[in-house]
Design a protein around this motif. Structure first.
Motif, PDB file in Angstrom:
ATOM      1  N   ARG A 271      27.876  40.891  37.809  1.00 39.51           N
ATOM      2  CA  ARG A 271      28.896  40.931  36.757  1.00 39.51           C
ATOM      3  C   ARG A 271      29.016  39.554  36.131  1.00 39.51           C
ATOM      4  O   ARG A 271      29.029  38.538  36.828  1.00 39.51           O
TER       5      ARG A 271
ATOM      6  N   GLU B 298      30.733  36.494  34.854  1.00 38.25           N
ATOM      7  CA  GLU B 298      32.010  35.819  35.081  1.00 38.25           C
ATOM      8  C   GLU B 298      31.967  34.471  34.370  1.00 38.25           C
ATOM      9  O   GLU B 298      31.308  33.544  34.832  1.00 38.25           O
ATOM     10  N   ASP B 299      32.675  34.349  33.245  1.00 39.45           N
ATOM     11  CA  ASP B 299      32.625  33.132  32.434  1.00 39.45           C
ATOM     12  C   ASP B 299      31.163  32.828  32.099  1.00 39.45           C
ATOM     13  O   ASP B 299      30.538  33.568  31.387  1.00 39.45           O
TER      14      ASP B 299
ATOM     15  N   TRP C  42      26.970  34.467  36.963  1.00 35.96           N
ATOM     16  CA  TRP C  42      26.835  35.857  37.361  1.00 35.96           C
ATOM     17  C   TRP C  42      27.307  36.015  38.802  1.00 35.96           C
ATOM     18  O   TRP C  42      26.884  35.277  39.682  1.00 35.96           O
ATOM     19  N   GLU C  43      28.188  36.979  39.023  1.00 35.34           N
ATOM     20  CA  GLU C  43      28.734  37.238  40.352  1.00 35.34           C
ATOM     21  C   GLU C  43      28.080  38.483  40.928  1.00 35.34           C
ATOM     22  O   GLU C  43      28.137  39.568  40.343  1.00 35.34           O
TER      23      GLU C  43
ATOM     24  N   ARG D 185      36.344  46.959  37.505  1.00 36.43           N
ATOM     25  CA  ARG D 185      36.844  46.092  36.436  1.00 36.43           C
ATOM     26  C   ARG D 185      35.971  46.220  35.198  1.00 36.43           C
ATOM     27  O   ARG D 185      34.760  46.438  35.283  1.00 36.43           O
TER      28      ARG D 185
ATOM     29  N   GLY E 112      33.853  44.833  32.044  1.00 37.98           N
ATOM     30  CA  GLY E 112      33.006  43.656  31.947  1.00 37.98           C
ATOM     31  C   GLY E 112      31.583  43.993  31.587  1.00 37.98           C
ATOM     32  O   GLY E 112      31.245  45.139  31.261  1.00 37.98           O
TER      33      GLY E 112
END
Length: 308
Positions: free
Chosen positions: A173, A175-176, A179-180, A197, A199
């Motif tokens: 995902r 994230e800013d 990548w998470e 969530r 995204g």
């Protein structure tokens, strides 16, 4: 309920936006039939948004899969075009499944209000491929390349999956600016992750990144240690999202403890039983039976507790 579409021309080498010339872009929206061919089409008007970026509002006229095709001209009069897919559905009773070529979203029942639109959109994000010069030991969980996607989803709980021939990879995902990695598994030719969530998500690869394989059937795989003195880990796997119960009975058939009762995504699990009953009392040494109930099936495992 609609999708807001943004588009621009950019130079591949520098990823610098420079926009359209002569005339604004043309956005064509086509609903696809079961064979993937357009059966109805609409033209969406696009307006300047910010400098070289244009935007248009897309209303889906029925549930199903769609293709967006955008075209325009650069400053030399050269025509460019690109396309993206999206799918929409409306929440009701039961699970909602949306499919596009590169991804599938299975929204859980009750995760959005009835009648709400749920979408799965193929998305273009500049710079989605990230690299690293860190030592392998330090970037083991970092994504180094995109295998499928990116796709965008709204706030919904369910399963997001991408086609994959091997388990090498995982769902990530955005994230800013990083990548998470999401907890993922490989099953029936797809890498699957439980999402909750909104995204942008991709199927990515990285050094040593592998999604564990999930069996295609319900399995109660054993416990360790067994026999046990104080506690034992019970291992099981479920092939799809479903309510799961893990129960412990004594040798007379009396229910002693409910270890687990709740929804689980497809995957392998280990649940620890601390040797206590539902009332919090330590059970005596002896023979017990652990029963896994899911998908209309039940599987039983023998447990032996020995004295301290």
């Amino acid at each position: 309920e609609y999708l807001q579409v943004y588009t621009s021309l950019y130079r591949v080498g520098s990823e610098a936006l420079y926009g359209f010339d002569w005339v604004g872009p043309l956005l064509q929206v086509s609903h696809l039939d079961a064979g993937g061919d357009p059966d109805s089409t609409a033209i969406v008007e696009m307006d300047p948004f910010c400098w070289s970026i244009w935007t248009g509002r897309v209303h889906a006229w029925e549930a199903g899969s769609y293709q967006l095709q955008c075209s325009g001209y650069d400053s030399l009069g050269v025509r460019h075009e690109d396309s993206r897919q999206f799918a929409v559905g409306f929440a009701g009773s039961g699970k909602l499944t949306l499919d596009i070529d590169c991804a599938r979203l299975e929204a859980e029942e009750g995760s959005v209000p009835p009648g709400s639109m749920v979408s799965l959109s193929e998305s273009g994000v500049l710079g989605v491929c990230v690299g690293s010069i860190m030592p392998l030991a330090e970037c083991r969980d970092l994504m180094t390349g995109v295998l499928e996607g990116p796709v965008a989803i709204p706030d919904v709980t369910g399963l997001l999956s991408f086609p994959a021939e091997t388990p090498a990879g995982a769902v990530y995902r955005l994230e800013d600016r990083s990548w998470e990695r999401q907890e993922s598994c490989w099953q029936a030719g797809r890498i699957v992750a439980h999402v909750g969530r909104a995204g942008v998500y991709v199927l990515g690869e990285g050094p040593g990144v592998v999604s564990p394989r999930v069996p295609d059937r319900l399995a109660l795989e054993g416990s360790s240690p067994n026999p046990f003195r104080t506690e034992s880990s019970i291992h099981f796997s479920v092939p799809e999202s479903c309510p799961v119960r893990l129960l412990v009975y004594d040798i007379t058939g009396r229910l002693v403890a409910t270890i687990l009762c709740g929804e689980r995504a497809p995957g392998r699990y280990s649940i620890v039983w601390d040797g206590r009953s539902d009332s919090g009392v330590e059970v005596a040494a002896g023979v017990y039976f652990c029963r896994l109930e899911a998908l209309g099936q039940s599987l039983t495992l023998k447990l032996v507790r020995v004295g301290r």
